[in-house]
Design an enzyme around this catalytic site. Sequence first.
Site, short mmCIF file in Angstrom:
data_model
loop_
_atom_site.label_atom_id
_atom_site.label_comp_id
_atom_site.label_asym_id
_atom_site.label_seq_id
_atom_site.Cartn_x
_atom_site.Cartn_y
_atom_site.Cartn_z
CB ALA A 153 -0.93 -0.01 1.22
CE1 TYR A 154 5.28 5.58 2.91
CE2 TYR A 154 7.06 4.13 2.20
CZ TYR A 154 6.63 5.36 2.67
OH TYR A 154 7.53 6.38 2.88
CB SER A 155 5.29 0.35 -2.73
OG SER A 155 6.30 -0.04 -1.83
#
Length: 246
Positions: A153-155
């Site tokens: 999700a962060y990436s």
Amino acid sequence: MTGAQPRVAVVTGGSRGIGRAIVTRLAADGCAVVVGYAGHGDLADEAAAAVQAAGGQAVAVRADVTDERAVATLFDTARETFGGVDVVAHAAGQLRLSPVADLDLTALDELYRTNIRGTFAVAQQATRVLRPGGALITFSTSVVGLAFPHYGAYSATKGAVEALTMVLARELRGRDVTVNAVAPGPTATDMFLDGKDEQTIARLAAQPPLERLGTPADIAEVVAFLAGPHGRWVNGQVVRANGGII
């Protein structure tokens, strides 16, 4: 020149970590700094006070980057207090770790609001007010290329930041304003260290050929280069500041 007005920098996420280091570094280069923060107002005040104690100019302004009205007020304060905006370093961000299969989509929505919508809101204001010779520096992550598990999700949000940054560099043709993204590798900040045991931290620190974690000061030096006169020919790039990790 004697009597020349200082350049003015707006730094989001400026109360701690990489943002705090950027505040200190840009102030050392002579910038008047607006320290943007959403929480940790005491630390933001400390950051501004430290700049002032060293003979510089700084003011702390509360602005949640997910609120476009607050972001507009942040930039209005910069112009009203110091006369304009020359550098924007958008260091505010949020990190959540989870396997894709297990991620609560509410957490994904929060990441989206901070990392993508927040970047968009800051970029809108920056592109409207940055003066010729200015620089906009967004923040991605080297994990976009490294594809570490649990960072899906962060990436994904930071990949969107990279795409937006490349478009902005082209949209500002003719303005004499550079737009670049800095993509740190593992860096010893509270956000990075939170929830990791010593074994995990040691493993990540051993991955770069330089065999250590990055420091906020390492990343601030890259930002200072991109914001300063020696970085003017770097535009529309993602600078992966990660010690050579592959």
